[in-house]
Design a protein around this motif. Structure first.
Motif, PDB file in Angstrom:
ATOM      1  N   LEU A 117      39.037  36.864  31.500  1.00  0.00           N
ATOM      2  CA  LEU A 117      38.408  38.097  31.054  1.00  0.00           C
ATOM      3  C   LEU A 117      39.332  39.250  31.567  1.00  0.00           C
ATOM      4  CD1 LEU A 117      34.608  37.088  31.606  1.00  0.00           C
ATOM      5  CD2 LEU A 117      35.990  37.361  29.376  1.00  0.00           C
ATOM      6  N   LEU A 118      39.646  39.167  32.895  1.00  0.00           N
ATOM      7  CA  LEU A 118      40.197  40.607  33.419  1.00  0.00           C
ATOM      8  C   LEU A 118      41.596  40.802  32.670  1.00  0.00           C
ATOM      9  CD1 LEU A 118      39.497  40.113  37.200  1.00  0.00           C
ATOM     10  CD2 LEU A 118      38.770  41.742  35.699  1.00  0.00           C
ATOM     11  N   MET A 119      42.435  39.511  32.337  1.00  0.00           N
ATOM     12  CA  MET A 119      43.659  39.760  31.667  1.00  0.00           C
ATOM     13  C   MET A 119      43.443  40.334  30.131  1.00  0.00           C
ATOM     14  SD  MET A 119      46.305  39.234  33.216  1.00  0.00           S
ATOM     15  CE  MET A 119      47.703  38.755  31.918  1.00  0.00           C
ATOM     16  N   LYS A 120      42.267  39.983  29.446  1.00  0.00           N
ATOM     17  CA  LYS A 120      41.827  40.474  28.170  1.00  0.00           C
ATOM     18  C   LYS A 120      41.654  42.122  28.339  1.00  0.00           C
ATOM     19  CE  LYS A 120      41.229  38.324  24.830  1.00  0.00           C
ATOM     20  NZ  LYS A 120      42.485  38.072  23.818  1.00  0.00           N
ATOM     21  N   ILE A 121      40.875  42.518  29.694  1.00  0.00           N
ATOM     22  CA  ILE A 121      40.495  43.962  29.532  1.00  0.00           C
ATOM     23  C   ILE A 121      41.710  44.459  30.074  1.00  0.00           C
ATOM     24  CG2 ILE A 121      39.370  45.391  31.163  1.00  0.00           C
ATOM     25  CD1 ILE A 121      37.103  43.271  31.358  1.00  0.00           C
ATOM     26  N   PHE A 122      42.418  44.277  30.913  1.00  0.00           N
ATOM     27  CA  PHE A 122      43.626  45.114  31.371  1.00  0.00           C
ATOM     28  C   PHE A 122      44.930  45.194  30.433  1.00  0.00           C
ATOM     29  CE2 PHE A 122      42.546  43.699  36.040  1.00  0.00           C
ATOM     30  CZ  PHE A 122      41.945  44.929  36.230  1.00  0.00           C
ATOM     31  N   GLY A 133      48.884  43.825  34.443  1.00  0.00           N
ATOM     32  CA  GLY A 133      47.741  43.274  34.421  1.00  0.00           C
ATOM     33  C   GLY A 133      47.365  41.950  35.252  1.00  0.00           C
ATOM     34  N   LYS A 134      48.445  41.107  35.408  1.00  0.00           N
ATOM     35  CA  LYS A 134      48.390  39.911  35.948  1.00  0.00           C
ATOM     36  C   LYS A 134      48.311  40.216  37.610  1.00  0.00           C
ATOM     37  CE  LYS A 134      48.466  35.499  37.053  1.00  0.00           C
ATOM     38  NZ  LYS A 134      47.238  34.777  37.272  1.00  0.00           N
ATOM     39  N   ILE A 135      49.195  41.247  38.010  1.00  0.00           N
ATOM     40  CA  ILE A 135      49.037  41.388  39.363  1.00  0.00           C
ATOM     41  C   ILE A 135      47.536  42.105  39.680  1.00  0.00           C
ATOM     42  CG2 ILE A 135      49.856  43.192  41.154  1.00  0.00           C
ATOM     43  CD1 ILE A 135      52.585  43.061  39.506  1.00  0.00           C
ATOM     44  N   THR A 138      45.215  39.291  39.595  1.00  0.00           N
ATOM     45  CA  THR A 138      45.323  38.309  40.833  1.00  0.00           C
ATOM     46  C   THR A 138      44.717  38.886  42.018  1.00  0.00           C
ATOM     47  OG1 THR A 138      47.214  37.298  39.744  1.00  0.00           O
ATOM     48  CG2 THR A 138      46.787  37.090  42.168  1.00  0.00           C
ATOM     49  N   ALA A 139      44.812  40.222  42.378  1.00  0.00           N
ATOM     50  CA  ALA A 139      44.162  40.874  43.370  1.00  0.00           C
ATOM     51  C   ALA A 139      42.885  40.961  43.328  1.00  0.00           C
ATOM     52  CB  ALA A 139      44.738  42.439  43.447  1.00  0.00           C
ATOM     53  N   LEU A 140      42.165  40.969  42.323  1.00  0.00           N
ATOM     54  CA  LEU A 140      40.596  41.212  42.055  1.00  0.00           C
ATOM     55  C   LEU A 140      40.199  39.707  42.271  1.00  0.00           C
ATOM     56  CD1 LEU A 140      40.410  43.526  39.069  1.00  0.00           C
ATOM     57  CD2 LEU A 140      39.665  43.770  41.463  1.00  0.00           C
ATOM     58  N   VAL A 141      40.904  38.811  41.606  1.00  0.00           N
ATOM     59  CA  VAL A 141      40.166  37.402  41.709  1.00  0.00           C
ATOM     60  C   VAL A 141      40.319  36.589  43.085  1.00  0.00           C
ATOM     61  CG1 VAL A 141      40.582  35.065  40.870  1.00  0.00           C
ATOM     62  CG2 VAL A 141      40.420  36.849  39.233  1.00  0.00           C
ATOM     63  N   VAL A 142      41.785  36.860  43.680  1.00  0.00           N
ATOM     64  CA  VAL A 142      41.647  36.599  45.044  1.00  0.00           C
ATOM     65  C   VAL A 142      40.740  36.899  46.060  1.00  0.00           C
ATOM     66  CG1 VAL A 142      43.396  36.602  46.966  1.00  0.00           C
ATOM     67  CG2 VAL A 142      44.472  35.910  44.899  1.00  0.00           C
ATOM     68  N   THR A 143      40.621  38.372  45.850  1.00  0.00           N
ATOM     69  CA  THR A 143      39.531  38.965  46.908  1.00  0.00           C
ATOM     70  C   THR A 143      38.201  38.329  46.584  1.00  0.00           C
ATOM     71  OG1 THR A 143      40.804  41.181  46.659  1.00  0.00           O
ATOM     72  CG2 THR A 143      38.408  41.154  47.262  1.00  0.00           C
TER      73      THR A 143
END
Length: 160
Positions: A117-122, A133-135, A138-143
């Motif tokens: 979902l975040l990749m689709k948004i970014f 977008g991947k960076i 990744t930062a949001l998902v890892v957090t």
């Protein structure tokens, strides 16, 4: 014994980071980072050398090689990620192992959906470059994953 070896190695590398992050956060980043590298390497080997970039046919179902390689690498990195989290990162948790495993399984599923979902948004909606977008993703998902594991999956239950 293996846990102690891993902790000793991590402790050695933690020294330069000790002023900027807590020990548990460093363990999480090191174990998660190591497991991610393992996942990428396994994916590469499975996709290129095991599946030879060819479709996988499982009876009436066919699967593209990149999706099959994803599942193959996850078959290894899901248990290693869980075991590292349980015994190295969040070892003070007093929840039952099967509860931790179920919660970890749910979290991995949520993280897969969040990544998508975040990749689709970014990328699709905000028009970020895919790598940026991947960076961000990744930062949001890892957090999210760290906080969820700490507060839910491997939390320490207060004794009555």
């Amino acid at each position: 014994m293996l846990r102690n070896i891993i902790l000793q190695i991590l402790q050695f590398f933690y020294q330069p980071f000790s002023k900027v992050m807590p020990w548990q956060t460093f363990r999480y980043l090191a174990c998660g980072g190591g497991n991610t590298v393992l996942d990428i390497c396994l994916y590469y080997v499975c996709y290129n050398f095991v599946l030879h970039q060819q479709m996988v046919h499982l009876g009436p179902v066919s699967m593209s090689a990149h999706i099959a390689a994803l599942f193959m690498s996850m078959a290894v990195t899901f248990p290693t990620g869980f075991l590292l989290s349980k015994y190295v990162v969040f070892s003070e948790s007093n929840l039952r192992g099967r509860v931790q495993l179920f919660r970890y399984f749910m979290l991995v599923g949520i993280c897969i959906v969040l990544n998508y979902l975040l990749m689709k948004i970014f990328v699709d909606q905000l028009h970020f470059y895919a790598t940026v977008g991947k960076i961000c993703t990744t930062a949001l998902v890892v957090t999210f994953s760290y906080l969820t594991q700490k507060k839910f999956t491997f939390k320490v239950k207060q004794q009555a």
